[in-house]
Scaffold this active site. Structure first.
Site, PDB file in Angstrom:
ATOM      1  N   LYS A  76       0.863  -1.180   0.000  1.00 30.98           N
ATOM      2  CA  LYS A  76       0.000   0.000   0.000  1.00 30.98           C
ATOM      3  C   LYS A  76       0.903   1.234   0.000  1.00 30.98           C
ATOM      4  O   LYS A  76       1.932   1.248   0.696  1.00 30.98           O
ATOM      5  CB  LYS A  76      -0.886  -0.022   1.252  1.00 30.98           C
ATOM      6  CG  LYS A  76      -1.883   1.136   1.333  1.00 30.98           C
ATOM      7  CD  LYS A  76      -2.789   0.986   2.553  1.00 30.98           C
ATOM      8  CE  LYS A  76      -3.803   2.097   2.678  1.00 30.98           C
ATOM      9  NZ  LYS A  76      -4.694   1.940   3.837  1.00 30.98           N
ATOM     10  N   SER A 151      -9.706   1.950   2.888  1.00 28.28           N
ATOM     11  CA  SER A 151      -8.852   2.762   2.057  1.00 28.28           C
ATOM     12  C   SER A 151      -7.829   1.959   1.250  1.00 28.28           C
ATOM     13  O   SER A 151      -7.280   2.471   0.281  1.00 28.28           O
ATOM     14  CB  SER A 151      -8.103   3.776   2.927  1.00 28.28           C
ATOM     15  OG  SER A 151      -7.242   3.110   3.830  1.00 28.28           O
ATOM     16  N   SER A 175      -9.994  -0.585   6.920  1.00 29.93           N
ATOM     17  CA  SER A 175      -9.391  -0.423   5.594  1.00 29.93           C
ATOM     18  C   SER A 175      -8.748  -1.657   4.998  1.00 29.93           C
ATOM     19  O   SER A 175      -8.368  -1.635   3.831  1.00 29.93           O
ATOM     20  CB  SER A 175      -8.346   0.682   5.628  1.00 29.93           C
ATOM     21  OG  SER A 175      -8.985   1.909   5.501  1.00 29.93           O
TER      22      SER A 175
HETATM   23  N1  GLN Z   1     -13.110   4.086   6.287  1.00 34.25           N
HETATM   24  C1  GLN Z   1     -12.468   4.442   7.512  1.00 34.25           C
HETATM   25  C2  GLN Z   1     -12.019   5.873   7.470  1.00 34.25           C
HETATM   26  O1  GLN Z   1     -12.318   6.513   6.528  1.00 34.25           O
HETATM   27  C3  GLN Z   1     -11.325   3.530   7.791  1.00 34.25           C
HETATM   28  C4  GLN Z   1     -10.064   3.923   7.165  1.00 34.25           C
HETATM   29  C5  GLN Z   1      -8.921   3.049   7.535  1.00 34.25           C
HETATM   30  O2  GLN Z   1      -9.083   1.989   8.162  1.00 34.25           O
HETATM   31  N2  GLN Z   1      -7.734   3.528   7.239  1.00 34.25           N
HETATM   32  O3  GLN Z   1     -11.417   6.365   8.361  1.00 34.25           O
END
Ligand code: GLN
Length: 474
Positions: A76, A151, A175
């Protein structure tokens, strides 16, 4: 090229000579090229991967190869890898190259993994659809009109579409698990403190964890064990040695705890509910026990998560000032305008929204009303999660309340996007390990996942229970 689900299968073929690292790398590079419209990668390290493959093939021949020899992995784009660009899919890191390698990445590299590129993600890991990226949206390979989740969307797509064997993501509120579910693969958020965060670009430090995407539980366990363990750079790490062996005792009867508020939630998609109910019935028919528990705080979890993570983000992201890293505005005339213009031009709208929200909840007038209160609620959520797990082997939940949604469907409505994390934030608030396991598909062919959560530090149980779910479901 046959499609491999397990590291061990690749290694058997590498040892017997029926496939080589060079061939594997070429196969993945070809897929990356053929499916480039999915936009899973921010950068592909093709030449480097090819060179490394030649080297590892030689190492295999001389019997000196590491435990991940020939395993092609995507990172990532929020993990440092020395002398390679890292951007967190943000304009603010334009041109920036890592000065050192993240501990997790370094440990995989030591075992002769081959890194093939850095994957697209939501900017600074803030999002649930991979639409908040300076590199553009990522598409779901199962249906290109749908989001891949976020994400870590690019990392999930890279594995699902066979552009690499496995990949790394980071999980602050879902994410890894949510995109794993949307792409029909496995994704683990380890116990908080299992894997060093050194070299992970911080979003919310008391929530962030690195974890793997894979096509089998064995690979999830293997990668996690290699990446985990003490590291002098991260003081929050568990002090136990990494888990390197787990076994599956298939005959034991297990107890799964199911949250009433989740299965009866008005936002739960009917196909998700039906798939989950079918799984519960299969478990019961094989003698396992399902217990139902009340968790009245379910609807408070997402607000608590957003107060705390935006507060931490507002502090973590203050370092991107136009001075030290990446992008600096050409329109600045003095120090203050350098800060203001670089941040205004460099950050995307969602990151700005969160920095402002976080700054607000930490401001002296609001601190007690938001930040301090959210800390207390976090503690209650942790305690109540522990209580449930005192009486059950695992908590079982759908990973997401719906299958992958349409590109653009939620991007104008942050609150509905935030609700995509309804079932995943609990594990981050409480620090527990949680995995998403692919279980079924909707009528339209979109993958659905279930999520298993066990007590902190008990990844071994999580793996063997995942195997149980897999067997019961097959
Ligand atoms: N969707 C969640 C957020 O927007 C989780 C993001 C993540 O786990 N990095 O914060």
């Amino acid at each position: 090229m046959k499609s491999y689900n397990r590291v061990t299968d690749i290694q058997t073929d590498l040892q017997s000579g029926s496939v080589s690292c060079v061939e594997l790398v070429e196969y993945y590079l070809q897929n990356i090229q053929e499916k480039s419209h999915l936009n899973a990668f921010n950068e592909v390290w093709a030449d480097e991967a090819r060179e490394k493959a030649i080297l590892i093939d030689a190492k295999i021949k001389s019997g000196q190869a590491g435990s991940l020899a020939g395993i092609v992995i995507a990172l990532k784009d929020n993990m440092a890898y020395k002398d390679h660009k890292v951007s967190a899919s943000s304009k603010i890191l334009e041109g920036f190259e890592s000065l050192y390698t993240a501990t997790a990445v370094e440990r995989l590299e030591k075992e002769d993994a081959i890194f093939i590129g850095r994957t697209n993600c939501d900017e600074f890991a803030m999002g649930a659809s991979n639409e908040n990226s300076a590199f553009g949206s990522v598409k779901n390979p199962h249906d290109e009109t749908k989001v891949p989740g976020g994400s870590s969307g690019g990392s999930a797509v890279a594995v699902a579409a066979d552009m690499c064997h496995c990949s790394l993501g980071s999980d602050t509120g879902g994410s890894i698990r949510q995109p794993a579910a949307f792409n029909g693969i496995y994704g683990l958020k380890p116990t908080y403190g299992r894997i060093s965060r050194w070299g992970l670009l911080a979003y919310a430090s008391s929530f962030d964890q690195i974890g793997p995407f894979a096509k089998s539980i064995e690979d999830v366990a293997l990668l996690t064990s290699i990446m985990s363990g003490k590291d002098e750079h991260d003081a929050t790490l568990l002090q136990e040695p990494p888990i390197d062996n787990w076994s599956y005792e298939g005959k034991q009867k297990q107890t799964f705890a199911v949250m009433n508020q989740a299965v009866n939630h008005e936002g739960l998609d009917p196909e998700v509910k039906a798939s989950f109910t079918r799984l519960l019935e299969k478990l019961e028919s094989q003698g396992h026990k399902i217990t139902y528990f009340d968790f009245p705080l379910l609807d408070q979890m997402v607000p608590t998560y957003y107060v705390l993570t935006t507060a931490e983000a507002s502090s973590n992201l203050s370092r991107y000032s136009g001075m030290m890293y990446g992008y600096r505005s050409d329109n600045a005339t003095d120090l203050e305008s350098t800060y203001i213009k670089s941040r205004t031009e460099g950050f995307g709208p969602e990151v700005k929204r969160r920095i402002m929200l976080g700054t607000f909840v930490l401001s002296s007038d609001q601190y007690d009303a938001y930040y301090e209160k959210a800390l207390k609620v976090r503690r209650i959520i942790q305690d109540q999660t522990d209580q449930v797990l005192d009486n059950a082997d695992a908590i079982l939940l759908p990973t997401t309340s719906s299958p992958a949604f349409g590109l653009g469907e939620k991007s104008k409505d942050p609150v509905s996007m935030y609700l995509a994390d309804l079932f995943t934030v609990q594990a981050n608030l409480a620090g527990n390990p949680a995995i998403s396991i692919p279980v079924s598909k909707t009528e339209e062919g979109l993958p659905l996942g279930v999520q298993l959560m066990t007590s902190r530090g008990s990844e071994n149980d999580l793996y063997s229970l995942s195997r149980l779910i897999e067997e019961v479901n097959s």
